[in-house]
Scaffold this motif. Structure first.
Motif, short mmCIF file in Angstrom:
data_model
loop_
_atom_site.label_atom_id
_atom_site.label_comp_id
_atom_site.label_asym_id
_atom_site.label_seq_id
_atom_site.Cartn_x
_atom_site.Cartn_y
_atom_site.Cartn_z
N ARG A 416 0.86 -1.18 0.00
CA ARG A 416 0.00 0.00 0.00
C ARG A 416 0.90 1.23 0.00
NH1 ARG A 416 -2.99 -0.06 5.76
NH2 ARG A 416 -4.02 1.72 4.77
N GLU A 434 -11.40 1.30 10.56
CA GLU A 434 -11.84 1.20 9.16
C GLU A 434 -11.05 0.14 8.42
OE1 GLU A 434 -11.33 4.81 7.00
OE2 GLU A 434 -12.92 5.89 8.04
N ASP A 435 -9.73 0.20 8.55
CA ASP A 435 -8.87 -0.71 7.77
C ASP A 435 -9.00 -2.16 8.24
OD1 ASP A 435 -8.12 1.40 6.28
OD2 ASP A 435 -6.13 1.64 7.16
N THR A 438 -12.45 -3.22 6.90
CA THR A 438 -12.37 -3.32 5.43
C THR A 438 -11.57 -4.55 5.03
OG1 THR A 438 -12.47 -0.92 5.32
CG2 THR A 438 -11.72 -2.06 3.34
N GLY A 439 -10.52 -4.82 5.79
CA GLY A 439 -9.69 -6.01 5.50
C GLY A 439 -10.51 -7.28 5.49
N GLN A 440 -11.61 -7.28 6.24
CA GLN A 440 -12.42 -8.50 6.32
C GLN A 440 -13.60 -8.53 5.36
OE1 GLN A 440 -12.68 -9.96 10.65
NE2 GLN A 440 -12.07 -7.83 10.78
N SER A 442 -13.60 -6.76 2.34
CA SER A 442 -13.26 -6.28 1.00
C SER A 442 -13.52 -7.32 -0.08
CB SER A 442 -11.81 -5.81 0.94
OG SER A 442 -10.97 -6.87 1.31
N ARG A 444 -16.28 -8.88 -0.36
CA ARG A 444 -17.73 -8.95 -0.65
C ARG A 444 -18.05 -8.47 -2.06
NH1 ARG A 444 -20.82 -6.82 4.84
NH2 ARG A 444 -20.21 -8.58 6.14
#
Lengths: 444, 290
Positions: A416, A434-435, A438-440, A442, A444
């Motif tokens: 990143r 958030e990260d 989101t890591g889990q 993303s 979807r």
């Protein structure tokens, strides 16, 4: 230095060059062979693609000495390089750094600077033979040298002016975002901070560092030595603490500073209340998602001595994750390890993680595989799942073995780009949440 | 098949008479009809002076300072009786790295096949005394010199330097480095000096290849900028150098020495100190074993 497989730092010069590239209008001048500057720039760019800054990467002047300069001494080459740099590089501060080979042959840099020094262009020298230590050591020494050679001693201090140290550009990949947030928070309670590295800073901030009432060091091992030396020379008190991540830690941090500076308690409470209120309004919005997903994770934190404990503390105290292991990847003395252990013992964890000092990447995975019950037999154990690794990009393999996610928080970060993002403070705590979510989701 | 070139390195503490001995050795070898090259490996660059009427020659590193490519021919100068003289050279005192200079100079020569082209029989490296860093060990490793001789007096510091050299030789002996031919005992003046140096050689399992006494002839010759072989070929001293040259020319087999550990060396020296004190006070006579 021990043999380390995939080390997470470079040499002293590497740390100094990364730091100089983050200072305002500062020009490093490398006295060494052509490889040092280029290779070390490549190394620090692994801190989330740090980039060149005002004068970094291949833009750094270097004396590029060859074999005959080693034999006969590289002084003349350096003099030419300094004079050329003055001519073509527009800077407010010039810093001559040495390399292993010029340190071995003992070129007299101080003598050379006396010869070429120009009064309207400040030029400093820092002895940075790479073999002297790692990049973190380089950072500490540079801060110390800035105070020793450049920052004027001031008898009169400004009550609410502080300097923040401890985060090493590149090697603490989110340093700038973290510093911006801490500076913002301190301003809310009436404290002005010299960060040296945020974009609002000029040489004036560095020069004014001697007027500060307090040096805040956000690391137990990188910076305290400089702060102690500066207390002797510049009479500035210091606060050695930890990088605050999230609401609880940041509130605690601000109160520590408030205590040291004797701030108005009511004003501090009011400012903190507003921040906390806003923080939890954001968290509130995430609660549905958190409740709907199997959000709670087992975590492994892999980071340097500055950052590992703050991240683990956030995971436990702030979002209720279970950190199984904290790996600290720097090469530390027993004294430094004890300083870390002391802080670790004082953190209140719901479930206490295991603290491991391990420099080798493959051994980190090996350690978990050899010690975690789920890898030892087929019998029923509480499995380390779902798992999440907060480490470096090079810990991807471990994340795969644990069948979990990975968030790159520690050097090297190559999956990143990091520009303004930070994980410190209130905003940083939200960024981290958030990260992690989101890591889990993303996929979807 | 190309003939085998004999390569010999002479080490010893600074000021012990190393260059004097080496130059006389080269001169005597040359007089025996051998084609000799003397390679001075000392930043002072004065190894070959007495082979060239006391004159200094431009060094390999002087040339390197000026240009990046060096032709060996530019730094080889003929001296007494056609001896090829080369000086590695080095930086000014207090700057740069003399050790790296020696490495560079020796490697430059090695690459250029100079010895073969000049049909040289024997190369003598005259190397600065203490093996203070890796650079000064270059002639004894990497298959450059095969035989090492050390010039030593009976003074403790000289023996200490020789013992250090022996450590260097032992270190490289198993990986194709040079081996020790023996000790050239120099400045043998006092009655006990020979006993001391003999004892040192015995303790470190090596041999004395020649005893070279102090001699005013050497001083007189050097003041003329010449070797004794050139200036006083009929002198007794010249005869000793010729004897040394004959031994080195026919020397075939060198060995790995057994250097003393530092504490052992100090104890050994202390014993000799006590013995000499007792001798001075008349309690023992020189020649009695200790």
């Amino acid at each position: 230095m021990a043999y380390i497989e995939r080390p997470r730092f470079s040499c002293m010069l590497g740390g100094v060059l990364a730091t100089l590239s983050a200072l305002p209008r500062t020009i490093p001048i490398i006295h060494g062979a052509q490889g040092c500057g280029g290779n070390l720039s490549a190394a620090y760019s692994l801190g989330g693609y740090l980039g060149a800054g005002y004068c970094g990467n291949s833009g750094v002047p270097s004396s590029n000495i060859g074999e005959s300069d080693i034999i006969f001494g590289g002084g003349e080459k350096l003099i030419r390089e300094i004079n050329s740099t003055f001519e073509v590089m527009d800077g407010d501060l010039y810093v001559v750094t040495t390399t292993c080979m010029t340190d071995i042959i003992g070129d007299d840099i101080k003598g050379i600077l006396n010869e070429v020094g120009q009064k309207d262009k400040p030029i400093l020298f820092i002895d940075t033979g790479g073999f002297k230590g790692n990049s973190y050591y380089g950072y500490t020494k540079l801060i110390q040298e800035l105070f020793a050679q450049y920052i004027p001693q001031k008898n009169t201090k400004q009550n609410n002016l502080v300097n923040i140290f401890g985060l090493v550009p590149g090697y603490d990949p989110y340093f700038r975002g973290d510093l911006e947030e801490l500076k913002r928070i301190l301003e809310l309670v009436g404290v002005e901070a010299n960060t040296f590295f945020t974009h609002d800073q000029t040489q004036q901030n560095i020069l004014r560092a001697g007027e500060a009432s307090l040096n805040i060091v956000l690391s137990r091992v990188y910076g305290p030595e400089a702060a102690i030396a500066v207390k002797d020379t510049h009479g500035i008190d210091y606060l050695i603490t930890d990088l605050p991540i999230g609401n609880l830690a940041t509130v605690g941090f601000v109160w520590q500073v408030a205590e040291k500076l004797g701030l108005d308690r009511e004003k501090v409470s009011k400012a903190l209340y507003q921040e906390t209120d806003s923080y939890f309004k954001y968290i509130d919005r995430a609660t549905d998602l958190i409740a709907d997903t199997d959000f709670q994770n087992y975590a492994v934190v892999i980071a340097n001595a500055t950052e590992a404990l703050p991240y683990a503390k956030y995971l436990d105290n702030e979002i209720g994750w279970i950190t199984g292991y904290i790996f600290i990847t720097d090469e530390l003395t027993e004294e430094q390890k004890n300083a870390i252990r002391q802080v670790f013992d004082d953190i209140e964890f719901s479930i206490r993680p295991e603290l491991v000092f391990e420099t080798d990447t493959y051994r980190i995975q090996q350690y978990i595989e050899q010690n975690n019950p789920q890898f030892k037999s087929d019998a029923y154990y509480e499995t380390f799942s779902p798992a999440f690794v907060l480490g470096s990009t090079i810990d991807r393999k471990l994340a795969e073995v644990l069948n979990g996610g990975l968030l790159s928080i520690s050097f090297p970060v190559i999956n990143r780009i990091i520009l303004a993002k930070g994980y410190a403070g209130f905003k940083g705590g939200l960024n981290l949440l958030e990260d992690l979510i989101t890591g889990q989701i993303s996929g979807r | 098949m190309a003939k085998k070139i004999k390569q010999v390195a002479i080490y010893g503490k600074g000021g012990i008479g190393k260059s004097t001995t080496t130059s006389n050795l080269s001169a005597a070898l040359s007089k025996m009809g051998l084609k000799v090259m003397q390679f001075g490996c000392d930043p002072k660059s004065d190894s070959t002076n007495t082979l060239r009427d006391g004159k200094y020659i431009p060094t390999v590193l002087d040339s390197l300072r000026e240009k990046t490519v060096i032709k060996a021919q530019d730094v080889i100068f003929k001296g007494f009786n056609g001896i090829y003289c080369v000086e590695a050279g080095g930086p000014a005192p207090g700057v740069g790295c003399a050790g790296r200079g020696i490495i560079t100079a020796v490697e430059l020569f090695k690459q250029q096949r100079v010895f073969e082209e000049l049909d040289i029989d024997i190369v003598i490296y005259d190397v600065l005394g203490d093996v203070v860093c890796g650079g000064f060990a270059v002639p004894i490793r990497e298959g450059i010199a095969e035989h090492v001789f050390t010039v030593s007096s009976a003074d403790f510091m000289s023996i200490y330097a020789s013992n250090n050299l022996f450590k260097g030789i032992s270190k490289y002996s198993s990986s194709g480095g040079a081996l020790l031919g023996g000790v050239i005992a120099n400045s043998m003046g006092t009655p006990y000096s020979r006993e001391i140096i003999d004892d040192f050689a015995a303790k470190t399992h090596t041999q004395i290849i020649e005893y070279v006494p102090r001699s005013v002839t050497v001083t007189q010759s050097e003041l003329q900028g010449k070797t004794t072989i050139e200036a006083a070929p009929e002198s007794v001293q010249a005869g000793i150098y010729r004897s040394l040259a004959a031994k080195i020319a026919s020397h075939e087999k060198s060995n790995s020495p057994s250097p003393m550990e530092i504490t052992q060396l100090r104890e050994w020296a202390a014993k000799w100190g006590d013995y000499l004190l007792a001798a001075e006070q008349g309690k023992v006579s020189i020649g009695a074993s200790i």
